[in-house]
Design a protein around this motif. Structure first.
Motif, PDB file in Angstrom:
ATOM      1  N   LEU A  48       0.830  -1.203   0.000  1.00  0.00           N
ATOM      2  CA  LEU A  48       0.000   0.000   0.000  1.00  0.00           C
ATOM      3  C   LEU A  48       0.862   1.250   0.000  1.00  0.00           C
ATOM      4  N   GLY A  49       1.915   1.250   0.832  1.00  0.00           N
ATOM      5  CA  GLY A  49       2.809   2.406   0.880  1.00  0.00           C
ATOM      6  C   GLY A  49       3.484   2.651  -0.453  1.00  0.00           C
ATOM      7  N   ALA A  50       3.923   1.561  -1.091  1.00  0.00           N
ATOM      8  CA  ALA A  50       4.557   1.707  -2.402  1.00  0.00           C
ATOM      9  C   ALA A  50       3.566   2.236  -3.425  1.00  0.00           C
ATOM     10  N   GLY A  51       2.325   1.722  -3.367  1.00  0.00           N
ATOM     11  CA  GLY A  51       1.304   2.187  -4.306  1.00  0.00           C
ATOM     12  C   GLY A  51       0.963   3.643  -4.106  1.00  0.00           C
ATOM     13  N   LEU A  52       0.838   4.068  -2.847  1.00  0.00           N
ATOM     14  CA  LEU A  52       0.510   5.462  -2.567  1.00  0.00           C
ATOM     15  C   LEU A  52       1.645   6.382  -2.986  1.00  0.00           C
ATOM     16  N   GLY A  53       2.889   5.925  -2.730  1.00  0.00           N
ATOM     17  CA  GLY A  53       4.034   6.732  -3.145  1.00  0.00           C
ATOM     18  C   GLY A  53       4.096   6.884  -4.651  1.00  0.00           C
ATOM     19  N   PHE A  54       3.826   5.784  -5.362  1.00  0.00           N
ATOM     20  CA  PHE A  54       3.811   5.845  -6.823  1.00  0.00           C
ATOM     21  C   PHE A  54       2.705   6.771  -7.305  1.00  0.00           C
ATOM     22  N   GLY A  55       1.533   6.694  -6.645  1.00  0.00           N
ATOM     23  CA  GLY A  55       0.417   7.554  -7.031  1.00  0.00           C
ATOM     24  C   GLY A  55       0.753   9.020  -6.872  1.00  0.00           C
ATOM     25  N   THR A  56       1.418   9.372  -5.766  1.00  0.00           N
ATOM     26  CA  THR A  56       1.799  10.763  -5.540  1.00  0.00           C
ATOM     27  C   THR A  56       2.792  11.240  -6.589  1.00  0.00           C
ATOM     28  N   SER A  57       3.797  10.414  -6.891  1.00  0.00           N
ATOM     29  CA  SER A  57       4.790  10.791  -7.903  1.00  0.00           C
ATOM     30  C   SER A  57       4.146  10.953  -9.275  1.00  0.00           C
ATOM     31  N   PHE A  58       3.260  10.019  -9.613  1.00  0.00           N
ATOM     32  CA  PHE A  58       2.591  10.089 -10.912  1.00  0.00           C
ATOM     33  C   PHE A  58       1.736  11.345 -11.030  1.00  0.00           C
ATOM     34  N   LEU A  59       1.004  11.673  -9.960  1.00  0.00           N
ATOM     35  CA  LEU A  59       0.139  12.849 -10.000  1.00  0.00           C
ATOM     36  C   LEU A  59       0.949  14.143 -10.006  1.00  0.00           C
ATOM     37  N   LYS A  60       2.153  14.108  -9.452  1.00  0.00           N
ATOM     38  CA  LYS A  60       3.037  15.273  -9.571  1.00  0.00           C
ATOM     39  C   LYS A  60       3.382  15.523 -11.035  1.00  0.00           C
ATOM     40  N   TRP A  61       3.674  14.439 -11.758  1.00  0.00           N
ATOM     41  CA  TRP A  61       3.959  14.574 -13.186  1.00  0.00           C
ATOM     42  C   TRP A  61       2.750  15.138 -13.925  1.00  0.00           C
ATOM     43  N   VAL A  62       1.575  14.586 -13.618  1.00  0.00           N
ATOM     44  CA  VAL A  62       0.352  15.042 -14.293  1.00  0.00           C
ATOM     45  C   VAL A  62       0.108  16.520 -14.018  1.00  0.00           C
ATOM     46  N   ALA A  63       0.231  16.923 -12.746  1.00  0.00           N
ATOM     47  CA  ALA A  63      -0.019  18.318 -12.371  1.00  0.00           C
ATOM     48  C   ALA A  63       0.993  19.256 -13.022  1.00  0.00           C
ATOM     49  N   SER A  64       2.257  18.854 -13.038  1.00  0.00           N
ATOM     50  CA  SER A  64       3.292  19.701 -13.637  1.00  0.00           C
ATOM     51  C   SER A  64       3.059  19.882 -15.131  1.00  0.00           C
ATOM     52  N   PHE A  65       2.735  18.786 -15.820  1.00  0.00           N
ATOM     53  CA  PHE A  65       2.481  18.886 -17.253  1.00  0.00           C
ATOM     54  C   PHE A  65       1.204  19.674 -17.538  1.00  0.00           C
ATOM     55  N   ALA A  66       0.216  19.575 -16.636  1.00  0.00           N
ATOM     56  CA  ALA A  66      -1.000  20.375 -16.803  1.00  0.00           C
ATOM     57  C   ALA A  66      -0.678  21.864 -16.703  1.00  0.00           C
ATOM     58  N   ALA A  67       0.188  22.229 -15.748  1.00  0.00           N
ATOM     59  CA  ALA A  67       0.582  23.630 -15.603  1.00  0.00           C
ATOM     60  C   ALA A  67       1.366  24.109 -16.825  1.00  0.00           C
ATOM     61  N   ILE A  68       2.265  23.259 -17.334  1.00  0.00           N
ATOM     62  CA  ILE A  68       3.023  23.612 -18.541  1.00  0.00           C
ATOM     63  C   ILE A  68       2.082  23.743 -19.739  1.00  0.00           C
ATOM     64  N   TYR A  69       1.106  22.853 -19.805  1.00  0.00           N
ATOM     65  CA  TYR A  69       0.093  22.903 -20.872  1.00  0.00           C
ATOM     66  C   TYR A  69      -0.669  24.227 -20.837  1.00  0.00           C
ATOM     67  N   LEU A  70      -1.020  24.682 -19.641  1.00  0.00           N
ATOM     68  CA  LEU A  70      -1.729  25.960 -19.509  1.00  0.00           C
ATOM     69  C   LEU A  70      -0.836  27.131 -19.903  1.00  0.00           C
ATOM     70  N   LEU A  71       0.452  27.038 -19.590  1.00  0.00           N
ATOM     71  CA  LEU A  71       1.383  28.090 -20.011  1.00  0.00           C
ATOM     72  C   LEU A  71       1.466  28.158 -21.534  1.00  0.00           C
ATOM     73  N   ILE A  72       1.492  26.984 -22.169  1.00  0.00           N
ATOM     74  CA  ILE A  72       1.547  26.954 -23.635  1.00  0.00           C
ATOM     75  C   ILE A  72       0.273  27.543 -24.231  1.00  0.00           C
ATOM     76  N   LEU A  73      -0.873  27.176 -23.655  1.00  0.00           N
ATOM     77  CA  LEU A  73      -2.139  27.732 -24.142  1.00  0.00           C
ATOM     78  C   LEU A  73      -2.158  29.246 -24.017  1.00  0.00           C
ATOM     79  N   ASP A  74      -1.584  29.735 -22.923  1.00  0.00           N
ATOM     80  CA  ASP A  74      -1.605  31.175 -22.684  1.00  0.00           C
ATOM     81  C   ASP A  74      -0.768  31.932 -23.714  1.00  0.00           C
ATOM     82  N   ARG A  75       0.206  31.248 -24.326  1.00  0.00           N
ATOM     83  CA  ARG A  75       1.065  31.903 -25.312  1.00  0.00           C
ATOM     84  C   ARG A  75       0.583  31.688 -26.742  1.00  0.00           C
ATOM     85  N   THR A  76      -0.591  31.103 -26.896  1.00  0.00           N
ATOM     86  CA  THR A  76      -1.158  30.885 -28.225  1.00  0.00           C
ATOM     87  C   THR A  76      -2.411  31.738 -28.379  1.00  0.00           C
TER      88      THR A  76
END
Length: 209
Positions: free
Chosen positions: A46-74
């Motif tokens: 469970l701990g390994a799964g939760l840790g993986f989930g947090t790391s994965f969602l960090k990637w998703v959130a970071s790319f979402a923020a970068i995606y919004l920055l790109i949209l803002d420049r278009t």
């Protein structure tokens, strides 16, 4: 004679009961041991799964923020304060990528960006200003922000506050909640902003479980 035989039978009966009790206790202890092993294995998984989930969602959130920055420049540019995405990315960027930019690689990138901006401003496009600001922030941020704030609930709450602010500003700029999810220009921004909530909400759930 009868008393001796009776005493012997009582002794044998007590000995038998004692042996049976020992066997029952030993069996119970073995079962408890197996249960503890299973519990430990499940906790580790469970701990390994939760840790993986947090790391994965960090990637998703970071790319979402970068995606919004790109949209803002278009041509999808909105009136929301997208510069808030820079501290959001700073706080949610996965550790190994953050450490990469905080090391020598990030210093070289920051140096090149500063030189271009100071001495060759014509060759420094406007869309590079926010990414360059992010790299500079990562490189020069004190350990209090880069380690302490990023690694505890304060950083999570800041990310959540940024997401809430951007969402309400986007809804206001779109002319209402319905328009933000029905207009073609609003849907892409709405999806990106909603993805910003995944990491902080998950981190809070994990913390208070």
């Amino acid at each position: 004679m009868d008393k001796r035989m009776g005493g012997k039978r009582n002794y044998l009966a007590m000995k038998t009961d004692y042996s049976e009790a020992n066997e029952v206790i030993s069996s119970d202890l073995r079962e408890v041991g197996h249960a503890m092993k299973k519990l430990a294995n499940h906790a580790i998984k469970l701990g390994a799964g939760l840790g993986f989930g947090t790391s994965f969602l960090k990637w998703v959130a970071s790319f979402a923020a970068i995606y919004l920055l790109i949209l803002d420049r278009t041509n999808w540019k909105t009136n929301i304060l997208t510069s808030l995405l820079i501290p959001y990315i700073f706080l949610s960027l996965p550790s190994w990528l953050f450490n990469l930019f905080r090391g020598e690689f990030g210093k070289w990138v920051a140096l090149i960006a500063v030189v271009l901006r100071l001495f060759f401003p014509r060759h420094f496009p406007d869309w590079l200003e926010l990414p360059a600001a992010l790299i500079l922030l990562i490189v020069v941020a004190p350990s209090f922000f880069a380690v302490t704030i990023r690694g505890n609930l304060v950083g999570v709450f800041i990310c959540l506050a940024i997401g809430c602010y951007l969402l309400q500003e986007h809804i206001r700029a779109s002319g209402g909640f319905r328009n933000s999810f029905t207009k073609s220009k609003g849907i892409s921004n709405s999806i990106g902003i909603l993805l910003l909530f995944l990491y902080p909400v998950w981190a809070l759930v994990i913390h208070f479980l």
